[in-house]
Write an enzyme that holds these catalytic residues in place. Structure first.
Site, short mmCIF file in Angstrom:
data_model
loop_
_atom_site.label_atom_id
_atom_site.label_comp_id
_atom_site.label_asym_id
_atom_site.label_seq_id
_atom_site.Cartn_x
_atom_site.Cartn_y
_atom_site.Cartn_z
N THR A 44 0.82 -1.22 0.00
CA THR A 44 0.00 0.00 0.00
C THR A 44 0.84 1.25 0.00
OG1 THR A 44 -1.82 -1.09 1.11
CG2 THR A 44 -1.69 1.29 1.38
N TYR A 58 -8.03 0.77 -3.28
CA TYR A 58 -6.91 1.26 -4.09
C TYR A 58 -6.21 0.05 -4.67
CZ TYR A 58 -4.68 -0.34 0.13
OH TYR A 58 -4.31 -1.12 1.19
N SER A 91 1.85 -7.78 -0.58
CA SER A 91 2.65 -8.71 0.24
C SER A 91 1.93 -10.02 0.56
CB SER A 91 3.10 -8.04 1.53
OG SER A 91 2.01 -7.89 2.42
N THR A 124 1.54 -4.34 4.14
CA THR A 124 1.34 -4.56 5.57
C THR A 124 0.82 -5.96 5.89
OG1 THR A 124 -0.92 -3.69 5.44
CG2 THR A 124 0.85 -2.12 5.99
N LYS A 197 0.09 -7.31 12.56
CA LYS A 197 -1.00 -6.44 12.08
C LYS A 197 -2.26 -6.88 12.81
CE LYS A 197 -3.23 -4.82 7.80
NZ LYS A 197 -3.22 -4.94 6.32
N1 DAS Z 1 -2.44 -5.94 0.10
C1 DAS Z 1 -1.71 -5.29 1.16
C2 DAS Z 1 -0.27 -5.70 1.10
O1 DAS Z 1 0.38 -5.53 0.07
C3 DAS Z 1 -1.75 -3.82 1.04
C4 DAS Z 1 -1.01 -3.20 2.19
O2 DAS Z 1 -1.65 -3.05 3.22
O3 DAS Z 1 0.19 -2.91 2.08
O4 DAS Z 1 0.21 -6.17 2.12
#
Ligand code: DAS
Length: 361
Positions: A44, A58, A91, A124, A197
């Site tokens: 993100t 997004y 991720s 995240t 998280k």
């Molecule tokens: N889909 C999530 C990831 O790439 C987006 C984020 O929160 O960074 O981990």
């Protein structure tokens, strides 16, 4: 009198000259900023939404590292930074192979004299897994700081720019050395081992059950505690000596659970299963036969818990771990237990050694 005055004048000028030289050298020293490399992997923090009102809707992994750096010109005030684009992915899609690629790049950079600290921009969703992995296998005192954001840079009150500034400031700080891999999110400095998280759409999403290590405010780190578990230079694991992580899978425990997942993992050839058990890592009695069949084939059975956030799975409490030759994951949540097992099983297949490792890391 005149002579004394003259001598006094010379003494005074000499002192002034010494002070000026000291100041200039200290200024020069202060100007020798830490050299920080930013390794971008996506997420993100590199995301973009259709409108500024899209704080949760997004596309992740769109903005390249040079634009991330250009978006925060203040980074140059805290460090001499350069960027590398290692991946550009969300991720949740990280694989063991990508963890290894990233880990080897971090290890190589940490060995370079012209690198003082490393920042990894990351999604995240699995940030906590990558941070723990690097904490186990990168043999360096240099600060390695993993950072993400909960809102894309295109959103109102985006958190990514300040998170990135904070991460670079921590990676540049001498007092961040030797504290293991760190996570900088939402003004806090978290241990890569402990943090996870805990909330899915808030900027204060990242929590450690044992508390943050410190805070970073306006580019300065403030520390309140240090990790006690083995990490980085005190670890027995070394990314440069690991070829491939062991296959380990996780199954969630719940009422009416069947053993189908474990049967499937067995067919897939796992080396260990993580049981994310109810309560204190409890195992339903109708699941035990499947687990014992796996154990009998040499698959390690590791009890973690779906309950996290401030306790730990106790060995031989309700479950006879000694009798079944099972391992307990201590305070590690299931996803972190998977990381430790995947690393540890590159070094040992012995359950007692594995249990020692889960106590110590
Ligand atoms: N889909 C999530 C990831 O790439 C987006 C984020 O929160 O960074 O981990």
């Amino acid at each position: 009198m005149q002579v004394r005055n003259h001598k006094g004048w010379i003494a005074g000028r000499t002192l002034a000259l010494i002070a000026a030289l000291a100041l200039s050298s200290s200024t020069a020293f202060a100007d020798a900023k830490s050299k920080v490399v930013i390794l971008a992997t996506g997420g993100t923090i590199a995301g973009a939404g259709a409108t500024a009102a899209n704080s949760a809707t997004y596309q992740a992994a769109k903005v390249p590292v040079d634009k991330l750096i250009a978006g925060v010109p203040e980074l140059a005030n805290v460090a001499d930074v350069r960027g590398e684009q290692v991946f550009q992915i969300a991720s949740e899609s990280f694989t063991n192979e990508q963890l290894m690629t990233l880990g080897k790049r971090v290890s190589a950079l940490a060995k370079q004299d012209d690198v003082d600290g490393i920042v990894i921009t990351h999604g995240t969703d699995t940030l906590e897994e990558t941070a723990f992995f690097l904490n186990l296998v990168v043999r360096s005192e240099k600060p390695v700081v993993v950072v993400g954001s909960m809102r894309p840079g295109s959103a109102l009150s985006a958190d990514g720019m300040l998170n990135l500034y904070d991460a670079v400031a921590v990676a540049a700080a001498k007092d961040a050395r030797g504290k293991g891999v760190l996570v900088a999110m939402n003004d806090e400095i978290q241990s890569g081992r402990d943090v996870s998280k805990a909330i899915n759409i808030r900027t204060e999403a990242f929590k450690s059950p044992w508390g943050a290590l410190g805070m970073v405010v306006e580019g300065k780190s403030y520390w309140f505690r240090a990790p006690v578990k083995r990490h980085t230079t005190s670890s027995e694991f070394d990314i440069d000596k690991i070829e491939k992580l062991a296959p380990v899978e996780v199954a969630y425990g719940y009422g009416n659970m069947s053993d189908a997942a474990y049967r499937a993992f067995d067919k897939a050839g796992v080396k260990a299963v993580i049981h994310a058990g109810t309560g204190n890592g409890s195992v339903a009695k109708h699941i035990v036969p499947a687990l014992q069949e796996l154990r009998g084939k040499g698959v390690q059975v590791i009890r973690s818990a779906r309950v996290t956030g401030g306790g730990f799975v106790l060995r031989n409490a309700e479950q006879p771990d000694d009798k079944y030759d099972w391992v307990v994951a201590h305070d590690l949540n299931p996803q972190k237990a998977r990381i430790l097992a995947a690393v540890a099983l590159t070094a040992t297949q012995d359950s007692k050694e594995l249990q020692r490792i889960f106590w110590e890391y």
